[in-house]
Design a protein around this motif. Structure first.
Motif, mmCIF file in Angstrom:
data_model
loop_
_atom_site.group_PDB
_atom_site.id
_atom_site.type_symbol
_atom_site.label_atom_id
_atom_site.label_comp_id
_atom_site.label_asym_id
_atom_site.label_seq_id
_atom_site.Cartn_x
_atom_site.Cartn_y
_atom_site.Cartn_z
ATOM 1 N N ARG A 130 6.960 10.123 -0.224
ATOM 2 C CA ARG A 130 5.599 9.588 -0.640
ATOM 3 C C ARG A 130 6.050 8.415 -1.479
ATOM 4 O O ARG A 130 6.306 8.567 -2.517
ATOM 5 C CB ARG A 130 4.510 10.561 -1.034
ATOM 6 C CG ARG A 130 3.235 9.974 -1.025
ATOM 7 C CD ARG A 130 1.968 11.288 -1.093
ATOM 8 N NE ARG A 130 1.149 11.033 -0.633
ATOM 9 C CZ ARG A 130 0.645 10.839 0.571
ATOM 10 N NH1 ARG A 130 1.225 10.707 1.483
ATOM 11 N NH2 ARG A 130 -0.787 10.505 1.136
ATOM 12 N N VAL A 131 5.600 7.226 -1.247
ATOM 13 C CA VAL A 131 5.640 6.079 -1.936
ATOM 14 C C VAL A 131 4.414 5.437 -2.349
ATOM 15 O O VAL A 131 3.463 5.243 -1.604
ATOM 16 C CB VAL A 131 6.316 4.753 -1.036
ATOM 17 C CG1 VAL A 131 6.633 3.393 -1.974
ATOM 18 C CG2 VAL A 131 7.785 5.341 -0.786
ATOM 19 N N ARG A 132 3.902 5.406 -3.899
ATOM 20 C CA ARG A 132 2.825 4.941 -4.191
ATOM 21 C C ARG A 132 2.544 3.517 -4.023
ATOM 22 O O ARG A 132 3.737 2.770 -3.969
ATOM 23 C CB ARG A 132 2.754 5.154 -5.683
ATOM 24 C CG ARG A 132 2.599 6.674 -6.098
ATOM 25 C CD ARG A 132 2.601 6.947 -7.692
ATOM 26 N NE ARG A 132 3.734 6.431 -8.294
ATOM 27 C CZ ARG A 132 3.713 6.248 -9.585
ATOM 28 N NH1 ARG A 132 2.646 6.707 -10.299
ATOM 29 N NH2 ARG A 132 4.860 5.971 -10.069
ATOM 30 N N ALA A 133 1.265 2.912 -4.062
ATOM 31 C CA ALA A 133 1.081 1.527 -4.030
ATOM 32 C C ALA A 133 1.652 0.799 -5.368
ATOM 33 O O ALA A 133 1.504 1.302 -6.394
ATOM 34 C CB ALA A 133 -0.396 1.256 -3.825
ATOM 35 N N HIS A 134 2.352 -0.396 -4.948
ATOM 36 C CA HIS A 134 2.604 -1.251 -6.033
ATOM 37 C C HIS A 134 2.619 -2.515 -5.555
ATOM 38 O O HIS A 134 2.361 -3.092 -4.515
ATOM 39 C CB HIS A 134 4.247 -0.762 -6.299
ATOM 40 C CG HIS A 134 4.880 -0.828 -5.011
ATOM 41 N ND1 HIS A 134 5.227 0.068 -4.170
ATOM 42 C CD2 HIS A 134 5.995 -1.621 -4.752
ATOM 43 C CE1 HIS A 134 5.929 0.053 -3.226
ATOM 44 N NE2 HIS A 134 6.545 -1.475 -3.533
ATOM 45 N N ARG B 239 0.819 -1.206 -0.012
ATOM 46 C CA ARG B 239 -0.035 -0.003 -0.010
ATOM 47 C C ARG B 239 0.764 1.351 0.016
ATOM 48 O O ARG B 239 2.099 1.271 0.196
ATOM 49 C CB ARG B 239 -1.000 0.006 1.257
ATOM 50 C CG ARG B 239 -1.887 -1.226 1.203
ATOM 51 C CD ARG B 239 -2.735 -0.839 2.388
ATOM 52 N NE ARG B 239 -3.744 -2.089 2.501
ATOM 53 C CZ ARG B 239 -4.121 -2.599 3.607
ATOM 54 N NH1 ARG B 239 -3.992 -2.158 4.708
ATOM 55 N NH2 ARG B 239 -4.866 -3.623 3.671
ATOM 56 N N SER B 240 0.216 2.473 -0.359
ATOM 57 C CA SER B 240 0.904 3.558 -0.448
ATOM 58 C C SER B 240 1.318 3.861 1.129
ATOM 59 O O SER B 240 0.453 4.002 1.964
ATOM 60 C CB SER B 240 0.220 4.665 -1.123
ATOM 61 O OG SER B 240 -0.918 5.120 -0.388
ATOM 62 N N TYR B 241 2.593 4.739 1.329
ATOM 63 C CA TYR B 241 2.928 4.912 2.633
ATOM 64 C C TYR B 241 4.047 6.170 2.416
ATOM 65 O O TYR B 241 4.274 6.507 1.299
ATOM 66 C CB TYR B 241 3.747 3.672 3.427
ATOM 67 C CG TYR B 241 4.744 3.289 2.655
ATOM 68 C CD1 TYR B 241 6.024 3.798 3.201
ATOM 69 C CD2 TYR B 241 4.618 2.356 1.762
ATOM 70 C CE1 TYR B 241 7.276 3.218 2.699
ATOM 71 C CE2 TYR B 241 5.879 1.858 1.297
ATOM 72 C CZ TYR B 241 7.109 2.363 1.639
ATOM 73 O OH TYR B 241 8.317 1.874 1.117
#
Length: 90
Positions: free
Chosen positions: A14-18, A5-7
């Motif tokens: 900010r890290v996108r969901a992947h 999930r994004s966190y």
């Protein structure tokens, strides 16, 4: 394949969901693909039964199947499986 999930990282990034591969999954997928490719390759060989001149059996079945000599029977009627009446709640 786990979904991340994004966190937000501790430095504020900010890290996108992947999605990412589980550890060892790429190697296992490669092994499975190699085995599948070998099976397909060996399964499509030119060797077939009967190339040595032996006769092959021929089908004697004619479709649709009809029973011309059988007497015309009616469909069996259902019968009760108990000899006492079953009372249902009302």
């Amino acid at each position: 394949m786990p979904l991340v999930r994004s966190y937000v990282r501790s430095d504020g990034t900010r890290v996108r969901a992947h999605a990412r591969w589980a550890p060892g999954a790429k190697r296992e997928t490669m092994i499975f693909g190699a085995v599948a490719l070998a099976v397909v390759g060996l399964g499509n060989s030119n060797v077939s039964a009967g190339e040595d001149g032996t006769p092959q059996p021929k089908s004697t079945v004619q479709y649709p199947i009809r029973f011309d000599h059988a007497p015309a029977a009616r469909a069996p009627q259902p019968r009760p499986t108990v000899s006492y009446p079953i009372r249902w709640q009302r």
